[in-house]
Scaffold this motif. Structure first.
Motif, PDB file in Angstrom:
ATOM      1  N   LEU A   1      -3.560   5.256  -0.117  1.00 22.04           N
ATOM      2  CA  LEU A   1      -3.850   4.410  -1.280  1.00 22.04           C
ATOM      3  C   LEU A   1      -3.591   2.932  -1.010  1.00 22.04           C
ATOM      4  O   LEU A   1      -2.613   2.571  -0.356  1.00 22.04           O
ATOM      5  CB  LEU A   1      -3.009   4.857  -2.474  1.00 22.04           C
TER       6      LEU A   1
ATOM      7  N   CYS B   1       2.476  12.981  -1.086  1.00 24.48           N
ATOM      8  CA  CYS B   1       2.784  11.833  -0.234  1.00 24.48           C
ATOM      9  C   CYS B   1       1.681  11.591   0.796  1.00 24.48           C
ATOM     10  O   CYS B   1       1.388  10.445   1.129  1.00 24.48           O
ATOM     11  CB  CYS B   1       4.137  12.018   0.435  1.00 24.48           C
TER      12      CYS B   1
ATOM     13  N   GLN C   1      -0.782   9.654  -1.006  1.00 22.85           N
ATOM     14  CA  GLN C   1      -0.276   8.304  -1.245  1.00 22.85           C
ATOM     15  C   GLN C   1      -0.429   7.411  -0.020  1.00 22.85           C
ATOM     16  O   GLN C   1      -0.670   6.217  -0.149  1.00 22.85           O
ATOM     17  CB  GLN C   1       1.181   8.337  -1.685  1.00 22.85           C
ATOM     18  N   THR C   2      -0.324   7.963   1.177  1.00 20.18           N
ATOM     19  CA  THR C   2      -0.453   7.144   2.389  1.00 20.18           C
ATOM     20  C   THR C   2      -1.828   6.509   2.518  1.00 20.18           C
ATOM     21  O   THR C   2      -2.001   5.551   3.263  1.00 20.18           O
ATOM     22  CB  THR C   2      -0.169   7.950   3.676  1.00 20.18           C
TER      23      THR C   2
ATOM     24  N   ARG D   1      -2.314   1.260 -10.372  1.00 20.36           N
ATOM     25  CA  ARG D   1      -0.854   1.163 -10.386  1.00 20.36           C
ATOM     26  C   ARG D   1      -0.449   0.148 -11.446  1.00 20.36           C
ATOM     27  O   ARG D   1      -1.054  -0.901 -11.568  1.00 20.36           O
ATOM     28  CB  ARG D   1      -0.328   0.708  -9.024  1.00 20.36           C
TER      29      ARG D   1
ATOM     30  N   SER E   1       0.850  -1.193   0.000  1.00 19.39           N
ATOM     31  CA  SER E   1       0.000   0.000   0.000  1.00 19.39           C
ATOM     32  C   SER E   1       0.884   1.240   0.000  1.00 19.39           C
ATOM     33  O   SER E   1       2.100   1.147   0.230  1.00 19.39           O
ATOM     34  CB  SER E   1      -0.903   0.009   1.239  1.00 19.39           C
ATOM     35  N   GLY E   2       0.288   2.387  -0.217  1.00 17.44           N
ATOM     36  CA  GLY E   2       1.053   3.635  -0.155  1.00 17.44           C
ATOM     37  C   GLY E   2       1.748   3.804   1.185  1.00 17.44           C
ATOM     38  O   GLY E   2       2.923   4.191   1.244  1.00 17.44           O
TER      39      GLY E   2
ATOM     40  N   ALA F   1      -2.164   4.203  -7.665  1.00 19.65           N
ATOM     41  CA  ALA F   1      -1.107   5.210  -7.732  1.00 19.65           C
ATOM     42  C   ALA F   1      -1.806   6.562  -7.857  1.00 19.65           C
ATOM     43  O   ALA F   1      -3.040   6.628  -7.924  1.00 19.65           O
ATOM     44  CB  ALA F   1      -0.195   4.953  -8.919  1.00 19.65           C
ATOM     45  N   TYR F   2      -1.036   7.629  -7.910  1.00 25.83           N
ATOM     46  CA  TYR F   2      -1.634   8.959  -8.056  1.00 25.83           C
ATOM     47  C   TYR F   2      -0.729   9.835  -8.896  1.00 25.83           C
ATOM     48  O   TYR F   2       0.453   9.555  -9.090  1.00 25.83           O
ATOM     49  CB  TYR F   2      -1.870   9.619  -6.685  1.00 25.83           C
TER      50      TYR F   2
END
Length: 187
Positions: A120, A114, A117-118, A186, A48-49, A125-126
């Motif tokens: 996800l 970021c 992202q935490t 992703r 995961s993120g 993805a982003y």
């Protein structure tokens, strides 16, 4: 909104202690980080993120090379939050002797991205779709360290929204950012 364990004070007497604490945290993180680089798809598969950042902080995955180049370091990750710390360097000063807005944009963009992202899952993805920055005051050579403290406002399957503040050890606000991130599969 996610709360972060960071020291922000407004008392001038506490500033040296806060700055010393910030420098100590940075040194501890930098000692754990591996060499800068880009993780391969195989290295992050199934993570995961948040798990990616946990591996970066343990030194198991490389951190982004731009951080070393620009003098910005990841300090803390939490679900929906992120803190980067930066050292304003003369290498990034503009002709007026203040820090270039592009460096400020970079540390803020890193923090908000970021933070998103935490949140996800391992399948997502982003990318940044929009970044808005309000510059509050000039960042001068007198400021030794700044922190970009980001929090996710909303994280969905297609879009993530976050904001960040750029502050010094006295808690003075230098800039504020908000972002919209496009969430995608992703590859």
């Amino acid at each position: 909104m996610t709360q972060h364990n960071t020291v922000l004070v407004s008392s001038n007497d506490a500033t040296p202690a806060t700055l010393a604490h910030w420098k100590s945290e940075e040194a501890a993180v930098r000692a754990r980080l591996s060499a800068p680089g880009v993780a391969s798809p195989e290295q992050i598969q199934g993570l995961s993120g948040m798990e990616i950042f946990e591996a970066i902080f343990r030194g198991e995955l490389p951190f982004a090379p731009i951080g070393e180049t620009a003098g910005i370091w990841p300090i803390q990750a939490s679900h929906g939050g992120f803190i980067f710390q930066g050292t304003p360097s003369p290498a990034f000063f503009n002709p007026m002797g203040t820090l270039h807005g592009g460096w400020i944009a970079m540390i803020l963009d890193s923090a908000v991205g970021c933070a998103v992202q935490t949140t996800l899952p391992a399948t997502a993805a982003y990318t940044t779709a929009e970044l808005k920055i309000s510059y509050i005051r000039a960042l001068t050579p007198k400021v030794e360290r700044v922190r970009a403290i980001a929090s996710v406002l909303s994280a969905g399957r297609q879009l993530g929204f976050a904001e960040a503040r750029l502050v010094d050890a006295e808690g003075r606000l230098y800039a504020h950012a908000s972002t919209t991130c496009l969430v995608m599969p992703r590859r």
